[in-house]
Design a protein around this motif. Structure first.
Motif, PDB file in Angstrom:
ATOM      1  N   SER A 102       0.854  -1.351  -0.037  1.00  0.00           N
ATOM      2  CA  SER A 102       0.258  -0.051  -0.024  1.00  0.00           C
ATOM      3  C   SER A 102       0.786   1.343  -0.093  1.00  0.00           C
ATOM      4  N   ASP A 103       0.146   2.473  -0.504  1.00  0.00           N
ATOM      5  CA  ASP A 103       0.948   3.548  -0.347  1.00  0.00           C
ATOM      6  C   ASP A 103       0.883   4.121   0.830  1.00  0.00           C
ATOM      7  N   ARG A 105       2.296   6.894   3.975  1.00  0.00           N
ATOM      8  CA  ARG A 105       3.768   8.039   3.894  1.00  0.00           C
ATOM      9  C   ARG A 105       3.345   8.637   5.038  1.00  0.00           C
ATOM     10  N   ASN A 114      -3.061   5.036   1.678  1.00  0.00           N
ATOM     11  CA  ASN A 114      -3.920   5.330   0.514  1.00  0.00           C
ATOM     12  C   ASN A 114      -4.159   3.789  -0.068  1.00  0.00           C
ATOM     13  N   SER A 116      -6.120   1.021  -2.587  1.00  0.00           N
ATOM     14  CA  SER A 116      -6.221   1.057  -3.949  1.00  0.00           C
ATOM     15  C   SER A 116      -7.735   1.363  -4.177  1.00  0.00           C
ATOM     16  N   GLN A 120      -8.964   6.110   2.052  1.00  0.00           N
ATOM     17  CA  GLN A 120      -7.794   6.443   3.053  1.00  0.00           C
ATOM     18  C   GLN A 120      -7.807   6.605   4.340  1.00  0.00           C
TER      19      GLN A 120
END
Length: 267
Positions: A102-103, A105, A114, A116, A120
């Motif tokens: 997963s994204d 940060r 975030n 897919s 969020q």
């Protein structure tokens, strides 16, 4: 013709709520395993933001406060050169063990995930104070610690929603929906929405079965717009405090969108 508030007009679908719950538990378990050395998927965390205040819709971000042991505060507070940033990175790395693809940060005060499917999550690591408030890291301006009191805000919102027979939550959700569907290019934060409606709605409430009212169609929506016009102007911003906690709310970047939404509802 305006767009009036609907009674129980916004309900997050069961499947979406199930996905949110599963991910909430997975994130909580990852944090507990790393920082508390336990495998619980419910301890030391709770929903905050719009989901915690009961005003979320299906496009809302999911905010979770994860409580960390006090020893971690001492560990990162003494680090020179933005220990707050290093704390967020440690939380990020813990979550990556569960969601490696997963994204994820670190961003300012939270760790953002975030997914897919468009959902969020924003994870706020925090330390509980003796008075049930929480301190949390802010990586901006070289790093510092800020304070929040989400439980007081949730309790105040819940109490007023009950006294208004659900009108508070319905109004906050209605404003979010109009914002997302018609004014998406503008900024309007969730805490500004909730704090504004809490302050502006006065004693308005939904009628119970068998009750009647002398109010005309659109009076409530015009009341909200009138409150904004009376308490703000071209040269002075709207002053708001969060329900329950009394913390000052920055409304400066939300005023344009809030006015547009209320005008859309009332005119």
């Amino acid at each position: 013709m305006g767009v009036p508030v609907c009674k129980h007009g916004e309900v997050i679908e069961k499947e979406v709520r199930s996905t949110i719950s599963t991910r909430y538990r997975s994130v909580t378990k990852a944090i507990n395993r790393e920082f508390w050395d336990i495998t619980s998927d419910t301890q030391h965390s709770f929903y905050v933001g719009s989901y915690g205040r009961g005003t979320a819709i299906d496009t809302s971000d999911l905010d979770i406060l994860v409580e960390l042991p006090e020893r971690e505060y001492g560990r990162y507070d003494v680090i020179k050169g933005n220990g707050q940033s290093r704390l967020l990175q440690a939380v990020r790395n813990a979550i990556l063990t569960t969601y490696p693809r997963s994204d994820i940060r670190a961003d300012g005060q939270v760790v953002k995930i975030n997914f897919s499917d468009g959902i969020q999550f924003e994870i706020l690591p925090a330390f509980r104070n003796w008075d049930e408030t929480y301190k949390y890291p802010d990586t901006n301006m070289g790093g510092n610690w800020r304070s929040t009191n989400p439980k007081a805000e949730q309790d105040a919102m819940k109490k007023k929603n009950s006294s208004s027979d659900g009108l508070l939550y319905d109004t906050c959700k209605h404003i979010r929906r109009i914002r997302d569907e018609h004014f998406k290019s503008y900024h309007l934060s969730g805490i500004v929405i909730d704090s504004f409606v809490y302050a502006a709605m006065g004693n308005w409430r939904w009628l119970s079965d068998g009750e009647s009212s002398t109010s005309e169609w659109g009076d409530y929506e015009r009341t909200l717009l009138d409150y904004l016009n009376q308490h703000s102007g071209q040269f002075f911003p709207l002053c708001l405090t969060a329900p329950g906690s009394g913390q000052s709310i920055d409304t400066s970047d939300s005023m344009i969108c809030l006015r547009k939404v209320l005008q859309y509802m009332a005119e």
